[in-house]
Design a protein around this motif. Sequence first.
Motif, mmCIF file in Angstrom:
data_model
loop_
_atom_site.group_PDB
_atom_site.id
_atom_site.type_symbol
_atom_site.label_atom_id
_atom_site.label_comp_id
_atom_site.label_asym_id
_atom_site.label_seq_id
_atom_site.Cartn_x
_atom_site.Cartn_y
_atom_site.Cartn_z
ATOM 1 N N ILE A 83 4.229 3.760 -1.761
ATOM 2 C CA ILE A 83 5.167 4.630 -2.618
ATOM 3 C C ILE A 83 5.751 5.854 -1.986
ATOM 4 C CG2 ILE A 83 4.919 6.095 -4.463
ATOM 5 C CD1 ILE A 83 3.240 4.019 -5.781
ATOM 6 N N VAL A 84 4.928 6.233 -0.819
ATOM 7 C CA VAL A 84 5.169 7.481 -0.210
ATOM 8 C C VAL A 84 6.376 6.986 0.684
ATOM 9 C CG1 VAL A 84 4.771 9.507 1.395
ATOM 10 C CG2 VAL A 84 3.250 8.636 -0.293
ATOM 11 N N PRO A 137 -3.572 -1.299 -8.446
ATOM 12 C CA PRO A 137 -4.811 -1.199 -7.531
ATOM 13 C C PRO A 137 -5.247 0.158 -7.271
ATOM 14 C CG PRO A 137 -3.217 -2.831 -6.946
ATOM 15 C CD PRO A 137 -2.555 -2.072 -8.048
ATOM 16 N N MET A 138 -4.426 0.948 -6.968
ATOM 17 C CA MET A 138 -4.717 2.328 -6.581
ATOM 18 C C MET A 138 -5.142 3.339 -7.624
ATOM 19 S SD MET A 138 -2.032 5.104 -4.987
ATOM 20 C CE MET A 138 -1.562 5.933 -6.381
ATOM 21 N N TRP A 153 -6.362 -3.133 -0.024
ATOM 22 C CA TRP A 153 -5.678 -3.411 -1.479
ATOM 23 C C TRP A 153 -5.763 -2.095 -2.114
ATOM 24 C CZ3 TRP A 153 -8.206 -3.711 -6.167
ATOM 25 C CH2 TRP A 153 -7.539 -4.491 -7.326
ATOM 26 N N MET A 162 -3.024 0.514 -0.012
ATOM 27 C CA MET A 162 -1.910 0.416 0.255
ATOM 28 C C MET A 162 -0.718 0.736 -0.678
ATOM 29 S SD MET A 162 -0.206 -3.259 1.469
ATOM 30 C CE MET A 162 1.189 -3.287 0.342
ATOM 31 N N PRO A 163 -1.015 0.551 -2.019
ATOM 32 C CA PRO A 163 0.036 1.131 -2.815
ATOM 33 C C PRO A 163 0.681 2.707 -2.537
ATOM 34 C CG PRO A 163 -1.592 0.339 -4.005
ATOM 35 C CD PRO A 163 -1.908 0.290 -2.705
ATOM 36 N N PHE A 164 -0.489 3.598 -2.107
ATOM 37 C CA PHE A 164 -0.312 4.968 -1.829
ATOM 38 C C PHE A 164 0.839 5.155 -0.598
ATOM 39 C CE2 PHE A 164 -1.425 8.653 1.036
ATOM 40 C CZ PHE A 164 -0.971 9.498 0.115
ATOM 41 N N SER A 202 2.162 -2.177 -8.283
ATOM 42 C CA SER A 202 1.506 -1.575 -7.249
ATOM 43 C C SER A 202 0.702 -0.351 -7.433
ATOM 44 C CB SER A 202 2.662 -1.338 -6.057
ATOM 45 O OG SER A 202 3.327 -2.128 -5.836
ATOM 46 N N LEU A 203 0.956 0.297 -8.657
ATOM 47 C CA LEU A 203 0.198 1.629 -8.750
ATOM 48 C C LEU A 203 -1.246 1.117 -9.250
ATOM 49 C CD1 LEU A 203 2.628 4.003 -10.429
ATOM 50 C CD2 LEU A 203 1.261 4.566 -8.425
ATOM 51 N N LEU A 209 1.242 -2.204 6.466
ATOM 52 C CA LEU A 209 1.748 -2.974 5.449
ATOM 53 C C LEU A 209 2.444 -2.272 4.302
ATOM 54 C CD1 LEU A 209 -1.433 -5.110 4.909
ATOM 55 C CD2 LEU A 209 0.497 -5.885 5.939
ATOM 56 N N LEU A 246 5.754 -1.980 5.283
ATOM 57 C CA LEU A 246 6.391 -3.039 5.357
ATOM 58 C C LEU A 246 6.897 -3.485 3.829
ATOM 59 C CD1 LEU A 246 4.651 -6.042 7.460
ATOM 60 C CD2 LEU A 246 7.040 -4.824 7.854
ATOM 61 N N VAL A 247 6.124 -3.241 2.741
ATOM 62 C CA VAL A 247 6.453 -3.544 1.539
ATOM 63 C C VAL A 247 7.507 -2.590 1.119
ATOM 64 C CG1 VAL A 247 5.588 -3.400 -0.811
ATOM 65 C CG2 VAL A 247 4.090 -4.354 0.924
#
Lengths: 344, 293
Positions: A223-224, A161-162, A215, A218-220, A158-159, A135, A138-139
Amino acid sequence: MKHSTFLLFSLPSLSVMFLFIAIPIVSVFIQSLHIEHKQVIIVTENCDPFGCETTTAVDTEASAKLKEKAPLGKFNGFKTYSNRMHFAFDEVGEAWKSSDSFTVFTKKLYNYPLYRALSFTLTYTFVVTPFVLFLGFLVAVGVNNLPKMFKGPTIFASLLPMIVTPLVGSLILFWMVDGDGVIGATLQKIFNDNSLSLKASPVLTWIMLMVYGIWHLMPFSFIVFYAGLQTVPQETIEAATIDGASKFQRIRHVVIPHLMPLAIFITLILLMDNFRVFEPIIGFRAEAHATSISWLIWNHLRESAYPLYNAAGATSMVTIFGVAILLLPVLIRTWRDFKEKNKG
Amino acid sequence: MNTKIENKLTPVRIIAFIFVALWLVIAMFPFIWTLWGSFKVQADFFSKADWLNAIFGFHTEKQTGGFFTMDGYYGSWIEEEFWRAVINTSIVVFFTVLISLTFGTLGGYALARSTYRYAFWILMAGLIFRAMPHMTLISGYLQPFFAWNVWGILPTTIIVLVAINQPFTLWMLHSFFLNIPKDLDESAMCDGCNRFQAFRYVIIPIMWPGVITTGLFSFLLAYNDFTVTSMLLSDENETMIPAIASFLGTVQEEGKVMYAVAAVVSATAPLFFFVLFFQRQIVSGLTAGAVKG
């Protein structure tokens, strides 16, 4: 750099790591080999004309003396590892003999706390990790296809939730999916079932925890991967386009191979982080249906009247062993690289 | 011509837009919902009858007379003394970041400049230590800490957090110092500086971007920690996150869930501003280790 200068520079850092990481690991191992002293009990018999009565009392003085003599407790060998709180070898052997099918056996196995915790921890680790990778990719591709102005706000949102504390994040979600929360109540209305509760069913609890994990992490990977996408060589993409590659083919044959090292890095971090899953179980109050190894250690130390150091130590050693297995491929690869470098 | 192609509305672009928009809703909605709900009464935030109550505050108006209420915040901060936890968190976070960075900068610099084999092994040990679930270490701390009578106080927690933080800090600063050319400090040493003077006059003035990025992650680790703080701090020295966890036990039974909701929002708000100000550094820190391999 000279050895002495190196030592001076790195001494503070190395000594805290040695004192508070290396030594505790050894002490946890020693702890797991001992067991608490039994209380010394005095049995006295009082006889009077109506008959004899025996009373038992704890000899606190003798107990304290015993404790002072050997503060770690009685040496117990590996018995803590094989008792029913851990690998339960006897019980498992019994269950294996008495079960006529594998399903029955796994059901029986699930009664023992360590197997329960292991089954959830491993399922969580190996479900959340691929979902997060996929996911997140995909984002990242999605954002990459949008005009530049969307980039900043998307990364900002996005940051959150992480970066939010896992306990706080799981509470925020828990209050929404709870029976009275906005999602929980809406689901009850949709299915027209007032008793529908995500907490009540083991399957739904597991799914809820894994959705939280995705949830949260996923941001991690997003971003990478997004940063990685910026470094994909444009010439190769253009060449592929001229050769008639479709968008999908370009991603499949140019972008994904380019991002492979990043995917390995993300997988490694995710495996380490998911294997220690703990806070969501507290936040979602899911311990009735889902326990993790970290939660089990916490429970040994916290929930009983006095801490079960030997049980906590044994579970910790099992956890460390699990981490070692997870890391083994990486360590072997690094060792090979290092040897190659030294040869050349 | 290139820009024209980029701005065209293709099906792929529409799908991408929908997908990203969906993710944004999933990422943001829980926070907005909880922030808004924290100013309502429990009957609204946990409204079984109609979720619209939580938005328009039907019961809030009935019970308190206003559209918004600060009851949750008053209850948690004043009645349950959440402010103590906030002060404790500030102390723990400040000193953990400060000590972590001091130790990490020195160690990371030494590792980056050493050419010996043991530097490699120290980094490998760091990687293994980084993977240790924190809970496994905790069970090793308790008995000695009780015996030495240092359990429950802030300095113990700070030094433990520093230690747990060290592997990551070392790795990050080590790769940062590798990017600073060796020639810089070596030329200073040719001019008659010793290693410490070279570090003091050449490296320290230019190391701040890397140190700040690393510091942000140390901050997050200390701020977000639940495992260490919940096991090693006594009740009166509790930091924010274990305080919220203990709210759940005590407050929930008395029907004061809104206290916990308010406390959760209070603990999240600083992180919101943290992301707002340091977004660029966080992203560069996340990708620094990764992109280089």
